[in-house]
Enzyme design. Structure first.
Site, mmCIF file in Angstrom:
data_model
loop_
_atom_site.group_PDB
_atom_site.id
_atom_site.type_symbol
_atom_site.label_atom_id
_atom_site.label_comp_id
_atom_site.label_asym_id
_atom_site.label_seq_id
_atom_site.Cartn_x
_atom_site.Cartn_y
_atom_site.Cartn_z
ATOM 1 N N ASP A 109 -4.818 -4.976 6.227
ATOM 2 C CA ASP A 109 -4.541 -5.224 5.377
ATOM 3 C C ASP A 109 -3.546 -6.539 4.497
ATOM 4 O O ASP A 109 -2.588 -6.666 4.822
ATOM 5 C CB ASP A 109 -4.798 -4.804 3.707
ATOM 6 C CG ASP A 109 -5.596 -5.955 2.479
ATOM 7 O OD1 ASP A 109 -6.148 -6.720 3.219
ATOM 8 O OD2 ASP A 109 -5.211 -5.640 1.833
ATOM 9 N N SER A 118 0.892 -1.168 0.402
ATOM 10 C CA SER A 118 0.017 -0.094 -0.145
ATOM 11 C C SER A 118 0.746 1.001 0.299
ATOM 12 O O SER A 118 1.925 1.817 -1.119
ATOM 13 C CB SER A 118 -1.180 0.101 1.147
ATOM 14 O OG SER A 118 -2.341 1.071 1.041
ATOM 15 N N HIS A 131 -2.920 -1.171 -3.368
ATOM 16 C CA HIS A 131 -3.936 -0.065 -3.075
ATOM 17 C C HIS A 131 -4.120 0.686 -3.905
ATOM 18 O O HIS A 131 -3.174 1.840 -3.968
ATOM 19 C CB HIS A 131 -3.539 -0.129 -1.356
ATOM 20 C CG HIS A 131 -4.073 -0.985 -0.851
ATOM 21 N ND1 HIS A 131 -4.520 -0.789 0.822
ATOM 22 C CD2 HIS A 131 -4.614 -2.333 -0.277
ATOM 23 C CE1 HIS A 131 -4.157 -1.959 1.652
ATOM 24 N NE2 HIS A 131 -4.491 -2.776 0.551
#
Length: 366
Positions: free
Chosen positions: A307, A184, A211
């Site tokens: 995540d 991310s 992401h």
């Protein structure tokens, strides 16, 4: 005993919109550890401000718009990076296909990262996710002081590479059937550093879940495809999961797998976001464990939040293996830190050293 506070981080805002400059300043100055030292409207003004400021007042981080009159961001970027001490540059990008292409070009030219250009509406400015991402990138990259432009486009011969991280005693160096890499905040540069270390045709397929919004992932895949590692493409519904290739989860879709006869196909899902993200790492790892069982390898790189934690728990439970980026090299040690603190990471290292370890583990296609 009084605690000596470090001096505030100095930031320059370079954008032709006074509204955007004001919005970014308000968000950044909510953090007492950040000071806005300059607000300018084009690249020429940014260069003049850097040259005019005494070292204690010179910007350490420049938030740079790419589309401006007089001197645009792409023209100014290499000139800003020539200044000493060299500032970190984070580009502000419009959420468009054109903006995505310009962003990847800026990353190749030496920008450390990007942020989506904020809207002027109260809702956009009040979005806690945007504020968190903005602060994390500004503070994280300033802490690292990394200079991606100094990295060569083609990495040196293997003898010049850092040593492969050791697998801890008692853990098996299992050759996986598939590798999933999740990232991310700070991920584009970490992914590039890792993928440069891989052979052109590794013996296993790899999935990347970064992401990123729609459109940006296609440009990210094109960027990663130019680095000399395995071929990289954005995943499409029904693609066959083939060894020797890397598939990037498309923005706004979860990337899943399903077995059909002797083949494994890729699926794109519009299921709700997980961990506030779509694509998210967890659904991909769940799907891979359901498809392949114990032979899944997860690699979690820099990123905010956690995540990938639940998915890595499944991978570990199925006797697959989990690696994580180390704290020192991460822009934000959120995702890899959650995995490491849970005791799931069989190995931690820099993106480069993890790439070397993957190259050794997965080898080349016969």
């Amino acid at each position: 005993m009084s605690i000596i506070q470090p001096p505030p981080l100095r930031v320059m805002l370079c954008d032709d919109s006074s509204t955007v400059r004001s919005a970014l300043a308000r968000l950044l100055e909510t953090d007492p550890g950040i000071r806005i030292v300059a607000r300018v409207g084009d690249g020429a003004q940014a260069l003049a401000a850097l040259d005019r400021a005494a070292p204690p007042d010179r910007a350490q981080v420049v938030l740079l718009d790419l589309e401006m009159p007089v001197m645009d961001g792409m023209t100014a970027l290499p000139l800003i990076l020539q200044r000493e001490p060299r500032p970190v540059v984070i580009v502000a990008s419009a959420l468009t296909q054109r903006g995505a292409g310009a962003t990847m070009a800026a990353l190749r030219a030496g920008a450390s990262d990007y942020i989506p250009k904020p809207g002027a509406s109260a809702g956009a400015l009040a979005d806690p996710h945007f504020r968190g991402e903005l602060l994390a990138k500004v503070k994280g990259w300033a802490r690292l002081g990394q200079k991606p432009a100094a990295r060569p486009a083609v990495m040196p011969a293997p003898a010049a590479r850092p040593s492969v991280p050791r697998v801890r005693t008692g853990l098996r160096a299992v050759v996986p059937t598939v590798v999933c890499i999740g990232s991310s905040t700070g991920g584009p540069q970490a992914l590039a550093a890792l993928i440069r270390r891989l052979p052109r045709q590794p013996a296993v397929p790899m999935l990347v879940v970064q992401h990123m919004p729609r459109g940006f992932t296609a440009m990210l895949a094109q960027h990663l495809d130019t680095l000399g590692g395995p071929p990289v493409s954005e995943a499409r519904e029904g693609d066959v999961l083939e060894a020797g290739r890397i598939f990037v989860a498309p923005g706004d879709r979860h990337l899943l797998t399903r077995a059909e006869g002797e083949q494994v196909l890729l699926r794109l899902s519009e299921a709700p976001p997980e961990n506030f993200c779509r694509p998210a790492v967890d659904p991909t790892l769940r799907s891979l464990v359901a498809t392949f069982g114990h032979s899944v390898q997860a690699v979690i790189l820099t990123g905010m939040g956690q995540d990938g934690l639940a998915g890595c728990q499944l991978v570990a439970r199925a006797e697959g293996q989990v690696w994580a980026q180390d704290e020192a090299s991460s822009v934000v040690w959120g995702m890899p830190g959650a995995v490491a603190r849970a005791g799931l990471a069989a190995e931690q290292g820099t993106p480069e050293s993890l790439g070397d370890a993957l190259a050794k583990l997965c080898g080349r296609r016969a």
